[in-house]
Design a protein around this motif. Structure first.
Motif, mmCIF file in Angstrom:
data_model
loop_
_atom_site.group_PDB
_atom_site.id
_atom_site.type_symbol
_atom_site.label_atom_id
_atom_site.label_comp_id
_atom_site.label_asym_id
_atom_site.label_seq_id
_atom_site.Cartn_x
_atom_site.Cartn_y
_atom_site.Cartn_z
ATOM 1 N N PHE A 84 2.910 -24.946 -21.401
ATOM 2 C CA PHE A 84 3.600 -24.613 -22.500
ATOM 3 C C PHE A 84 4.073 -23.214 -22.238
ATOM 4 N N LEU A 85 3.437 -22.310 -21.703
ATOM 5 C CA LEU A 85 3.690 -20.718 -21.502
ATOM 6 C C LEU A 85 4.813 -20.915 -20.322
ATOM 7 N N VAL A 86 4.605 -21.536 -19.531
ATOM 8 C CA VAL A 86 5.806 -21.700 -18.308
ATOM 9 C C VAL A 86 7.259 -22.103 -19.039
ATOM 10 N N ILE A 87 7.053 -22.871 -19.556
ATOM 11 C CA ILE A 87 8.371 -23.695 -20.431
ATOM 12 C C ILE A 87 8.969 -22.579 -21.238
ATOM 13 N N LYS A 88 7.778 -21.954 -21.972
ATOM 14 C CA LYS A 88 8.390 -21.018 -22.862
ATOM 15 C C LYS A 88 9.071 -19.709 -22.348
ATOM 16 N N SER A 89 8.585 -19.405 -20.959
ATOM 17 C CA SER A 89 9.107 -18.345 -20.183
ATOM 18 C C SER A 89 10.463 -18.603 -19.825
ATOM 19 N N ILE A 90 10.623 -19.924 -19.524
ATOM 20 C CA ILE A 90 11.931 -20.417 -19.048
ATOM 21 C C ILE A 90 12.931 -20.220 -20.070
ATOM 22 N N GLU A 91 12.518 -20.425 -21.532
ATOM 23 C CA GLU A 91 13.454 -20.415 -22.577
ATOM 24 C C GLU A 91 13.605 -18.890 -22.951
ATOM 25 N N TRP A 92 12.555 -17.963 -22.776
ATOM 26 C CA TRP A 92 12.761 -16.743 -23.015
ATOM 27 C C TRP A 92 13.429 -15.477 -22.277
ATOM 28 N N ILE A 93 13.006 -15.555 -21.142
ATOM 29 C CA ILE A 93 13.503 -14.586 -19.992
ATOM 30 C C ILE A 93 15.062 -14.519 -20.201
ATOM 31 N N PRO A 94 15.684 -15.954 -20.089
ATOM 32 C CA PRO A 94 17.238 -15.519 -20.183
ATOM 33 C C PRO A 94 17.722 -14.935 -21.363
ATOM 34 N N LYS A 95 16.860 -14.985 -22.507
ATOM 35 C CA LYS A 95 17.535 -14.461 -23.751
ATOM 36 C C LYS A 95 17.049 -12.978 -23.639
ATOM 37 N N PHE A 96 15.986 -12.189 -22.720
ATOM 38 C CA PHE A 96 16.122 -10.860 -22.732
ATOM 39 C C PHE A 96 17.112 -10.491 -21.979
ATOM 40 N N GLN A 97 17.531 -11.257 -20.802
ATOM 41 C CA GLN A 97 18.798 -10.925 -19.988
ATOM 42 C C GLN A 97 20.196 -10.601 -20.850
ATOM 43 N N ILE A 98 20.194 -11.726 -21.643
ATOM 44 C CA ILE A 98 21.742 -11.660 -22.297
ATOM 45 C C ILE A 98 21.436 -10.770 -23.487
ATOM 46 N N HIS A 99 20.564 -10.163 -23.655
ATOM 47 C CA HIS A 99 20.519 -9.297 -24.949
ATOM 48 C C HIS A 99 20.425 -10.114 -26.204
ATOM 49 N N LEU A 100 19.628 -11.023 -26.460
ATOM 50 C CA LEU A 100 19.564 -11.867 -27.625
ATOM 51 C C LEU A 100 18.031 -11.291 -28.473
ATOM 52 N N VAL A 101 17.354 -10.361 -27.493
ATOM 53 C CA VAL A 101 16.459 -9.896 -28.239
ATOM 54 C C VAL A 101 16.858 -8.857 -29.357
ATOM 55 N N PRO A 102 16.325 -9.030 -30.610
ATOM 56 C CA PRO A 102 16.755 -8.165 -31.574
ATOM 57 C C PRO A 102 16.273 -6.771 -31.757
ATOM 58 N N ASN A 103 16.558 -6.194 -30.568
ATOM 59 C CA ASN A 103 16.397 -4.799 -30.636
ATOM 60 C C ASN A 103 18.028 -3.923 -30.623
ATOM 61 N N ASN A 104 18.000 -2.774 -30.192
ATOM 62 C CA ASN A 104 19.326 -2.161 -30.388
ATOM 63 C C ASN A 104 20.447 -2.461 -29.289
ATOM 64 N N SER A 105 19.937 -3.346 -28.512
ATOM 65 C CA SER A 105 20.878 -3.811 -27.637
ATOM 66 C C SER A 105 21.337 -5.252 -27.776
ATOM 67 N N PHE A 106 21.184 -5.687 -28.946
ATOM 68 C CA PHE A 106 21.249 -7.126 -29.355
ATOM 69 C C PHE A 106 22.870 -7.375 -29.254
ATOM 70 N N VAL A 107 23.285 -8.370 -28.859
ATOM 71 C CA VAL A 107 24.693 -8.817 -28.693
ATOM 72 C C VAL A 107 24.874 -10.346 -29.089
ATOM 73 N N TRP A 108 25.837 -10.290 -30.332
ATOM 74 C CA TRP A 108 26.356 -11.570 -30.549
ATOM 75 C C TRP A 108 27.937 -11.727 -30.755
ATOM 76 N N PRO A 109 28.424 -12.914 -30.520
ATOM 77 C CA PRO A 109 28.195 -13.995 -29.674
ATOM 78 C C PRO A 109 27.595 -13.439 -28.437
ATOM 79 N N PRO A 110 26.498 -14.353 -27.743
ATOM 80 C CA PRO A 110 26.074 -14.373 -26.552
ATOM 81 C C PRO A 110 26.875 -14.081 -25.369
#
Lengths: 227, 153
Positions: free
Chosen positions: A117-143
């Motif tokens: 579960f955690l491995v699959i979750k990381s596969i989902e999460w890590i790219p989101k950190f890389q393309i600034h989908l984490v809702p901090n000050n660097s958040f970018v939308w559209p991705p």
């Protein structure tokens, strides 16, 4: 499963002095565990409530934002957690019947599911950190990788805040569950005096099933939003 | 099959019940994916039947209800058989049900958000930074009352 040793059972549970009998003692433990789970329901409940409010307010936009999430990976994880819950229920059954070898094997299988579960979750999460989908000050939308997706960036930020906080809190529960699983399996293996009956396995099991329950709702709410 | 063992005070759930619960849950999981994805991919998957799928997008409420309905059925099955509430004592069941009743009571908060447009509050009119502004009604039926400007001396 009807063949049991009835004489001089080394697994005979200990009844502590404040209880009338073993059934009252075990009921007390289970009620205690459920009271804890009620507090967990309320903690996740607050997040589900916030989710409901924003989904109600921005329902159509939430559909656009969810398009960026992978329902396939999450679906695999849903099945993974269902399987782990099934094995957990089997482990409790094995503990009740005194089959410790089977119980330990099943507990480690559940642990492995948690790891998957955690491995699959990381596969989902890590790219989101890389393309600034984490809702901090660097958040970018559209991705960056899907510039065609519409919707307002402010509302996308709300969606991803909810996504990260809810799946993150759930992921934390998975980690805690795995630690409990490993400790329990080790204690059973070492024939620890702490484990006098099936109740510790039942407690860890209830916790693990609760983790599965939360995911049962998170999956359709985040990954399967209808158009 | 004897599901109770006299030497144990507790109920031992049979393999049959556990296996069938697992199969049900897997089936329901597939159903919920199909229910959510089919309306979107339907015309592509079955081009000849595009007409059937045309109305799907307007049925968003129904598809939401189906997804949540399936999730609730799955949760109930997990609680009943995997967590053993089906065979538990009345006291344990009371706790099980109590938690979820408590959760549903949280939704009383919706009264506030639903009612916000009904009674505007000075200083909260269409504040763009708030996700739930006390905005004017959009139906045009009731005019939005204008507050006198603050501190008109």
């Amino acid at each position: 499963m009807s063949s049991h040793a009835h004489v001089a059972d080394p697994d005979a549970p200990v009844v502590y002095e404040q209880y009338e009998d073993i059934s009252q003692q075990q009921e007390t433990y289970i009620v205690g565990m459920w009271s804890f789970l009620v507090t967990e329901v309320m903690m996740f409940g607050a997040l589900f409530l916030i989710y409901s409010l924003y989904r109600w307010k921005f329902g159509h936009e939430f559909f656009i934002y969810h398009e960026h999430l992978s329902w396939q990976w999450a679906g695999l994880n849903t099945f993974n957690l269902l399987l782990s819950s099934f094995w957990m229920a089997k482990a409790v059954q094995a503990a009740q019947l005194g089959d410790h070898k089977k119980q330990i094997r099943l507990l480690w299988q559940v642990f492995a599911c948690g790891l998957v579960f955690l491995v699959i979750k990381s596969i989902e999460w890590i790219p989101k950190f890389q393309i600034h989908l984490v809702p901090n000050n660097s958040f970018v939308w559209p991705p960056i990788d899907e510039p065609g997706l519409g919707g307002s960036p402010e509302h996308a930020r709300i969606f991803y805040s909810l996504y990260f906080s809810m799946t993150g809190l759930h992921g934390l529960h998975v980690v805690i569950g795995m630690i409990c699983m490993a400790v329990l399996a080790t204690l059973v293996k070492r024939k620890s005096k702490v484990i006098t009956d099936y109740i510790p396995t039942e407690m860890v099991g209830l916790y693990w099933h609760f983790v599965d329950l939360v995911w049962i709702f998170l999956y359709p709410l985040f990954y399967l939003i209808p158009k | 099959m004897a599901e109770s063992h006299t030497e144990h005070a507790h109920h031992v759930t049979s393999d049959k019940v556990l296996n069938s619960t697992f199969l049900q849950l897997t089936g329901l999981m597939i159903l919920t994916i199909v229910a959510a994805r089919a309306p979107i991919d339907g015309p592509k998957l079955l081009p000849g039947f595009a007409g059937i799928f045309e109305g799907w997008s307007t049925l968003w409420f129904l598809t939401n209800a189906v997804a949540l309905g399936i999730a609730i059925i799955k949760a109930v099955q997990v609680i009943r058989y995997f967590m053993g509430a089906q065979y538990a004592s009345g006291l344990i069941r009371l706790y099980v049900v109590g938690g979820f009743i408590g959760f549903s009571l949280l939704y009383i908060l919706f009264f506030d958000y639903v009612a916000r447009p009904w009674e505007p509050v000075r200083g909260w009119e269409n504040v763009p930074s708030t996700a739930f502004p006390r905005d004017a009604r959009q139906d045009g039926g009731v005019p939005y009352p204008q507050f006198p400007s603050a501190k008109s001396e």
